[in-house]
Scaffold this active site. Sequence first.
Site, PDB file in Angstrom:
ATOM      1  N   ASN A   1      -8.392  -1.451  -5.567  1.00 46.69           N
ATOM      2  CA  ASN A   1      -8.344  -1.918  -4.403  1.00 46.69           C
ATOM      3  C   ASN A   1      -9.603  -1.826  -3.401  1.00 46.69           C
ATOM      4  O   ASN A   1      -9.952  -0.667  -3.020  1.00 46.69           O
ATOM      5  CB  ASN A   1      -7.096  -1.237  -3.623  1.00 46.69           C
ATOM      6  CG  ASN A   1      -6.924  -1.885  -1.961  1.00 46.69           C
ATOM      7  OD1 ASN A   1      -7.641  -2.778  -1.589  1.00 46.69           O
ATOM      8  ND2 ASN A   1      -5.934  -1.390  -1.611  1.00 46.69           N
TER       9      ASN A   1
ATOM     10  N   ARG B   1      -6.231  -6.004  -6.452  1.00 46.91           N
ATOM     11  CA  ARG B   1      -5.670  -6.441  -5.202  1.00 46.91           C
ATOM     12  C   ARG B   1      -6.815  -7.437  -4.676  1.00 46.91           C
ATOM     13  O   ARG B   1      -8.018  -7.186  -4.141  1.00 46.91           O
ATOM     14  CB  ARG B   1      -5.595  -5.303  -4.233  1.00 46.91           C
ATOM     15  CG  ARG B   1      -5.018  -5.734  -2.862  1.00 46.91           C
ATOM     16  CD  ARG B   1      -5.017  -4.758  -1.780  1.00 46.91           C
ATOM     17  NE  ARG B   1      -4.621  -5.494  -0.425  1.00 46.91           N
ATOM     18  CZ  ARG B   1      -4.596  -5.002   0.705  1.00 46.91           C
ATOM     19  NH1 ARG B   1      -5.751  -3.799   0.962  1.00 46.91           N
ATOM     20  NH2 ARG B   1      -4.380  -5.317   2.043  1.00 46.91           N
TER      21      ARG B   1
ATOM     22  N   HIS C   1       0.263  -8.436   3.329  1.00 50.02           N
ATOM     23  CA  HIS C   1       0.939  -7.132   2.824  1.00 50.02           C
ATOM     24  C   HIS C   1       2.277  -7.837   1.787  1.00 50.02           C
ATOM     25  O   HIS C   1       3.057  -7.121   1.644  1.00 50.02           O
ATOM     26  CB  HIS C   1       1.991  -6.543   3.855  1.00 50.02           C
ATOM     27  CG  HIS C   1       0.963  -5.711   4.903  1.00 50.02           C
ATOM     28  ND1 HIS C   1       1.132  -5.881   6.282  1.00 50.02           N
ATOM     29  CD2 HIS C   1      -0.127  -5.131   4.834  1.00 50.02           C
ATOM     30  CE1 HIS C   1       0.314  -4.964   6.839  1.00 50.02           C
ATOM     31  NE2 HIS C   1      -0.426  -4.776   5.961  1.00 50.02           N
TER      32      HIS C   1
ATOM     33  N   ARG D   1      -5.033  -3.312  16.247  1.00 46.89           N
ATOM     34  CA  ARG D   1      -4.909  -4.881  16.399  1.00 46.89           C
ATOM     35  C   ARG D   1      -3.837  -5.508  17.397  1.00 46.89           C
ATOM     36  O   ARG D   1      -2.651  -4.578  17.430  1.00 46.89           O
ATOM     37  CB  ARG D   1      -4.604  -5.636  15.143  1.00 46.89           C
ATOM     38  CG  ARG D   1      -5.738  -5.565  14.098  1.00 46.89           C
ATOM     39  CD  ARG D   1      -5.308  -6.021  12.809  1.00 46.89           C
ATOM     40  NE  ARG D   1      -5.542  -5.159  11.703  1.00 46.89           N
ATOM     41  CZ  ARG D   1      -5.197  -5.327  10.338  1.00 46.89           C
ATOM     42  NH1 ARG D   1      -4.210  -6.239  10.167  1.00 46.89           N
ATOM     43  NH2 ARG D   1      -5.203  -4.178   9.654  1.00 46.89           N
TER      44      ARG D   1
ATOM     45  N   GLU E   1       2.353  -0.293  -3.281  1.00 47.67           N
ATOM     46  CA  GLU E   1       1.789  -1.630  -3.574  1.00 47.67           C
ATOM     47  C   GLU E   1       0.809  -1.394  -4.940  1.00 47.67           C
ATOM     48  O   GLU E   1       0.787  -2.451  -5.914  1.00 47.67           O
ATOM     49  CB  GLU E   1       0.516  -1.850  -2.348  1.00 47.67           C
ATOM     50  CG  GLU E   1       1.308  -2.213  -1.294  1.00 47.67           C
ATOM     51  CD  GLU E   1       0.386  -2.399  -0.188  1.00 47.67           C
ATOM     52  OE1 GLU E   1       0.339  -1.278   0.553  1.00 47.67           O
ATOM     53  OE2 GLU E   1      -0.094  -3.613   0.598  1.00 47.67           O
TER      54      GLU E   1
END
Length: 410
Positions: free
Chosen positions: A12, A97, A186, A247, A390
């Site tokens: 990743n 990823r 996601h 965010r 993940e």
Amino acid sequence: MTATPSRVLVLNSGSSSLKYQLLDMESGVRLAVGLVERIGEETSRLKHTPLTAGGGEAREVNGPIADHDTALKAVAGELARDGMGLDSPELAAIGHRVVHGGMFFTEPTVIDDAVLAEIERLIPVAPLHNPANLTGVRTAMSLRPDLPQVAVFDTAFHTTMPEPAARYAIDVKTADEHRIRRYGFHGTSHAYVSRKAAELLGKAPEEVNVIVLHLGNGASASAVRGGRCVDTSMGLTPLEGLVMGTRSGDVDPAVIFHLMRVGNMSADEIDVLLNQKSGLVGLCGDNDMREIRRRIDEDDEEARLAFDIYIHRLKKYIGAYYAVLGRVDAVVFTAGVGENAAPVREAAVAGLEELGLAVDGELNSVRSDEPRLISPEYARVAVAVVPTDEELEIARQTYALLHDSASRND
Ligand code: AMP
């Protein structure tokens, strides 16, 4: 004796970091985990933890690591010290990823030059993520050009979204010209968690409708009908939707023109404001939910309001996705906040008894790494906590792809 390759290295790559895990897909054992941080700075750090029997001692290497190429070579060196180097015959593939796969990549994909070109073509819609992901892929390909390298896209799970959920109501020609639509992110987590939730309910994924709340530093909700995503809260970029660590999530788009015209801010400044200086950190100065809860316990009004805004938005999405799905079997919390912050789970579901939703205080306060129900027995809709994974999902999809293509070639 040559071992059948059954290991998958998951990479990743972020703009200045490289996270990795090595997993054995036949035994289900995680063999090593690690992270290279601050790539390109003087103070880079590689933290490597072998998890094999007799291992487990984390090792740190501190000092400048100039780029991803050097970082991956250093990781390969650490893995080799544990007898699990990139040249190991047991390594079956590298799973990457990749954040943005656009509308084109609906499945995990073996990477070749055409795939690299398409990921590159998507850079304008993922300027922060895809270049870093590509660097990681290219580096890994140069080190092991013979090995299958698989891209697993954050957006792929959301490509099943029907058009009414995936389109913005803006001029079609303009939207098409600039590939403006809702992609969602996601996805690897939403796929894994919704499948695990079905397992927890003792049902097949096709039989259940689930609302997944992935609440980490980034946060997104999704509505999953029978194993397929039908709506999600992030859109063209990971800025839309829930209140996140830094965010803003949803704002009236006119806020942007207002800041340009009245606040004299540039597009880049507003980008930084909404992506890095908003959300919980913008509201109260902290983005860590643990710190916010601690401040609330000390009657800090600013932290309380930030928490309430976070919960209000979350509740609105639960209601919206309830309406989208019509029937809901489970609401599932995951990621750093979702897995650990009992007060967030309690507050998000409070007052939704009419929707069949409730949380049992005692079950909610249990800390565990296992998927678990936190709703009382009488509740019509299950409320669950499912730790996301993940890396495991990327490894699983990578390995499954190799085996599917091998069986097709038989
Ligand atoms: P993630 O992006 O999934 O790694 O989640 C990171 C976020 O999880 C952090 O910013 C924290 O706010 C939150 N978090 C982690 N542990 C806890 C905890 N024990 N209680 C509340 N929040 C937590």
